[in-house]
Design a protein around this motif. Structure first.
Motif, mmCIF file in Angstrom:
data_model
loop_
_atom_site.group_PDB
_atom_site.id
_atom_site.type_symbol
_atom_site.label_atom_id
_atom_site.label_comp_id
_atom_site.label_asym_id
_atom_site.label_seq_id
_atom_site.Cartn_x
_atom_site.Cartn_y
_atom_site.Cartn_z
ATOM 1 N N ALA A 266 -8.719 -5.146 -2.113
ATOM 2 C CA ALA A 266 -8.483 -4.952 -0.663
ATOM 3 C C ALA A 266 -8.022 -6.307 0.041
ATOM 4 O O ALA A 266 -7.127 -6.131 1.123
ATOM 5 N N SER A 267 -8.225 -7.271 -0.371
ATOM 6 C CA SER A 267 -7.708 -8.541 0.154
ATOM 7 C C SER A 267 -6.378 -8.962 -0.018
ATOM 8 O O SER A 267 -5.747 -9.238 0.711
ATOM 9 N N GLN A 268 -5.717 -8.338 -1.172
ATOM 10 C CA GLN A 268 -4.516 -8.416 -1.486
ATOM 11 C C GLN A 268 -3.602 -7.272 -0.773
ATOM 12 O O GLN A 268 -2.272 -7.562 -0.852
ATOM 13 N N GLY A 269 -4.165 -6.262 -0.372
ATOM 14 C CA GLY A 269 -3.465 -5.019 0.208
ATOM 15 C C GLY A 269 -2.895 -4.185 -1.179
ATOM 16 O O GLY A 269 -1.766 -3.581 -0.542
ATOM 17 N N ASN A 270 -3.309 -4.487 -2.263
ATOM 18 C CA ASN A 270 -2.827 -3.663 -3.239
ATOM 19 C C ASN A 270 -3.803 -2.445 -3.553
ATOM 20 O O ASN A 270 -3.758 -1.951 -4.914
ATOM 21 N N GLY A 271 -4.716 -2.189 -2.929
ATOM 22 C CA GLY A 271 -5.739 -1.168 -3.297
ATOM 23 C C GLY A 271 -6.693 -1.701 -3.842
ATOM 24 O O GLY A 271 -6.878 -2.929 -3.971
ATOM 25 N N LEU A 272 -7.631 -0.819 -4.267
ATOM 26 C CA LEU A 272 -8.935 -1.116 -4.893
ATOM 27 C C LEU A 272 -8.939 -1.279 -6.438
ATOM 28 O O LEU A 272 -9.918 -1.451 -7.370
ATOM 29 N N PHE A 273 -7.812 -0.670 -7.114
ATOM 30 C CA PHE A 273 -7.417 -0.560 -8.664
ATOM 31 C C PHE A 273 -6.344 -1.348 -8.978
ATOM 32 O O PHE A 273 -5.654 -1.677 -8.451
ATOM 33 N N THR A 274 -6.780 -1.953 -10.411
ATOM 34 C CA THR A 274 -5.872 -2.590 -10.983
ATOM 35 C C THR A 274 -5.431 -1.990 -12.399
ATOM 36 O O THR A 274 -6.319 -1.223 -12.898
ATOM 37 N N THR A 275 -4.257 -2.211 -12.449
ATOM 38 C CA THR A 275 -3.947 -1.377 -14.011
ATOM 39 C C THR A 275 -4.351 -2.067 -15.059
ATOM 40 O O THR A 275 -4.394 -3.416 -15.289
ATOM 41 N N THR A 276 -4.811 -1.351 -16.182
ATOM 42 C CA THR A 276 -5.214 -1.873 -17.701
ATOM 43 C C THR A 276 -4.483 -1.499 -18.344
ATOM 44 O O THR A 276 -3.919 -0.441 -18.507
ATOM 45 N N VAL A 277 -4.360 -2.490 -19.365
ATOM 46 C CA VAL A 277 -3.401 -2.241 -20.724
ATOM 47 C C VAL A 277 -4.273 -2.369 -21.810
ATOM 48 O O VAL A 277 -4.480 -3.514 -22.034
ATOM 49 N N GLU A 278 -4.666 -1.736 -22.731
ATOM 50 C CA GLU A 278 -5.216 -1.974 -23.953
ATOM 51 C C GLU A 278 -4.563 -1.460 -25.182
ATOM 52 O O GLU A 278 -4.069 -0.199 -25.173
ATOM 53 N N GLY A 279 -5.218 -1.827 -26.370
ATOM 54 C CA GLY A 279 -4.900 -1.391 -27.768
ATOM 55 C C GLY A 279 -4.292 -2.509 -28.452
ATOM 56 O O GLY A 279 -4.513 -3.856 -28.431
ATOM 57 N N HIS A 280 -3.402 -2.073 -29.383
ATOM 58 C CA HIS A 280 -2.624 -3.040 -30.275
ATOM 59 C C HIS A 280 -1.298 -2.781 -30.117
ATOM 60 O O HIS A 280 -0.532 -1.914 -30.223
ATOM 61 N N GLY A 281 -0.346 -3.877 -29.553
ATOM 62 C CA GLY A 281 1.152 -3.665 -29.285
ATOM 63 C C GLY A 281 1.483 -4.883 -28.353
ATOM 64 O O GLY A 281 0.841 -5.736 -27.715
ATOM 65 N N GLN A 282 2.723 -4.643 -27.739
ATOM 66 C CA GLN A 282 3.167 -5.579 -26.791
ATOM 67 C C GLN A 282 3.514 -4.999 -25.302
ATOM 68 O O GLN A 282 3.408 -3.818 -25.216
ATOM 69 N N ALA A 283 3.107 -5.690 -24.323
ATOM 70 C CA ALA A 283 3.440 -5.370 -23.050
ATOM 71 C C ALA A 283 4.418 -6.468 -22.363
ATOM 72 O O ALA A 283 4.412 -7.562 -22.667
ATOM 73 N N ALA A 284 5.268 -6.078 -21.566
ATOM 74 C CA ALA A 284 5.888 -7.124 -20.580
ATOM 75 C C ALA A 284 5.777 -6.850 -19.260
ATOM 76 O O ALA A 284 5.439 -5.898 -18.547
ATOM 77 N N ILE A 285 5.164 -8.311 -18.672
ATOM 78 C CA ILE A 285 4.544 -8.395 -17.250
ATOM 79 C C ILE A 285 5.752 -9.145 -16.561
ATOM 80 O O ILE A 285 6.461 -9.914 -17.104
ATOM 81 N N LEU A 286 5.908 -8.872 -15.093
ATOM 82 C CA LEU A 286 6.875 -9.493 -14.311
ATOM 83 C C LEU A 286 6.114 -10.526 -13.392
ATOM 84 O O LEU A 286 4.864 -10.439 -13.200
ATOM 85 N N SER A 287 6.898 -11.691 -13.303
ATOM 86 C CA SER A 287 6.641 -12.370 -12.088
ATOM 87 C C SER A 287 7.548 -13.161 -11.319
ATOM 88 O O SER A 287 8.720 -13.257 -11.862
ATOM 89 N N ASP A 288 7.335 -13.742 -10.192
ATOM 90 C CA ASP A 288 8.342 -14.081 -9.389
ATOM 91 C C ASP A 288 8.474 -15.726 -9.684
ATOM 92 O O ASP A 288 7.602 -16.381 -9.283
ATOM 93 N N GLY A 289 9.405 -16.019 -10.522
ATOM 94 C CA GLY A 289 9.430 -17.262 -11.036
ATOM 95 C C GLY A 289 8.684 -17.235 -12.359
ATOM 96 O O GLY A 289 8.023 -16.528 -12.675
ATOM 97 N N PRO A 290 8.881 -18.284 -13.295
ATOM 98 C CA PRO A 290 8.358 -18.521 -14.602
ATOM 99 C C PRO A 290 6.694 -18.358 -14.459
ATOM 100 O O PRO A 290 6.215 -19.319 -13.707
ATOM 101 N N ALA A 291 6.053 -17.432 -14.957
ATOM 102 C CA ALA A 291 4.691 -17.509 -15.209
ATOM 103 C C ALA A 291 3.985 -18.638 -15.777
ATOM 104 O O ALA A 291 4.478 -19.206 -16.833
ATOM 105 N N VAL A 292 2.826 -19.089 -15.428
ATOM 106 C CA VAL A 292 2.242 -20.262 -16.172
ATOM 107 C C VAL A 292 0.714 -19.526 -16.803
ATOM 108 O O VAL A 292 0.178 -18.929 -15.955
ATOM 109 N N VAL A 293 0.490 -19.563 -17.724
ATOM 110 C CA VAL A 293 -0.595 -19.104 -18.518
ATOM 111 C C VAL A 293 -1.500 -20.145 -18.641
ATOM 112 O O VAL A 293 -1.581 -21.383 -19.174
ATOM 113 N N LEU A 294 -2.745 -19.944 -17.888
ATOM 114 C CA LEU A 294 -3.845 -21.027 -17.615
ATOM 115 C C LEU A 294 -4.910 -20.382 -18.613
ATOM 116 O O LEU A 294 -5.533 -19.391 -18.443
ATOM 117 N N ARG A 295 -5.665 -21.275 -19.070
ATOM 118 C CA ARG A 295 -7.017 -20.915 -19.954
ATOM 119 C C ARG A 295 -8.319 -20.961 -19.086
ATOM 120 O O ARG A 295 -8.361 -22.257 -18.452
#
Length: 210
Positions: A114-143
């Protein structure tokens, strides 16, 4: 199956299998391909209903055949994520494509959505395989580790995976220290063990005006 050509174009090589991708994201293909529009973006009726309720516009198409398809979306950076039976949580607008071995759905995220204005649900992806996600500028992966929890600006959040708990907190904003108005009034805190993907550009959120 998935490979990047540059940082903004995804090439998918297919030998009779299928891929699900954001509608309108295909920029070229060779070989023999069949295309089908999928409603909703989640699995089954629940995915369709929750997306209608939250106002998320995520139309997905299935591409199946022999050859190569190339996908892109508004010159956004593309990041490949490999899943080995685990689950990826990603904002609907940041999901470009998944291969046939992965299941997509929706999950309730509470007040953060709700705070983001993106609704109350987030997409989930699960299983074995590859997904491609988008970012505005190069994404940083933080541990995230049990010893080092992570706090993220909701406008920069893209996705996360692993055994991670997320909580929503308000109070001091990132921009308060800079003396700037209109900063994010909320933060997302991640605890546990996993990865969080953030982008170097903030999307516009309702939280920025709270």
């Amino acid at each position: 199956m998935f490979r990047l050509q540059g940082s903004k174009v995804l090439a998918v090589d297919m030998t009779g299998d299928a891929v699900k991708a954001k509608n309108g994201s295909m920029v070229a293909y060779d070989g023999q391909m069949a295309f089908k529009k999928l409603s909703g973006g989640g699995e089954g009726l629940r995915g369709m209903v929750t997306r209608r309720l939250t106002g998320e516009q995520m139309t997905v198409m299935e591409v199946k055949g022999h050859g190569t398809c190339w996908f892109a979306d508004r010159a956004s950076e593309i990041n490949l994520v490999s899943l080995q039976g685990d689950k990826l949580y990603v904002e609907a607008g940041n999901l470009l494509a998944t291969d046939a071995g992965l299941r997509t759905g929706t999950t309730f995220t509470g007040v953060r959505g709700a705070s983001q204005g993106n609704g109350l649900f987030t997409t989930t992806v699960e299983g074995h395989g590859q997904a491609a996600i988008l970012s505005d500028g190069p994404a940083v992966v933080l541990r995230v580790t049990p010893q080092y929890p992570l706090t993220v600006d909701p406008g920069a959040y893209v996705a996360h995976q692993g055994r991670v708990r997320q909580s929503f907190q308000s109070g001091v904003t990132f921009r308060t220290f800079l003396g700037e108005g209109g900063g994010e009034a909320f933060q997302i805190r991640f605890e546990g063990d996993g990865l969080v993907y953030v982008q170097p550009s903030e999307r516009t959120t309702i939280a920025g005006d709270v």
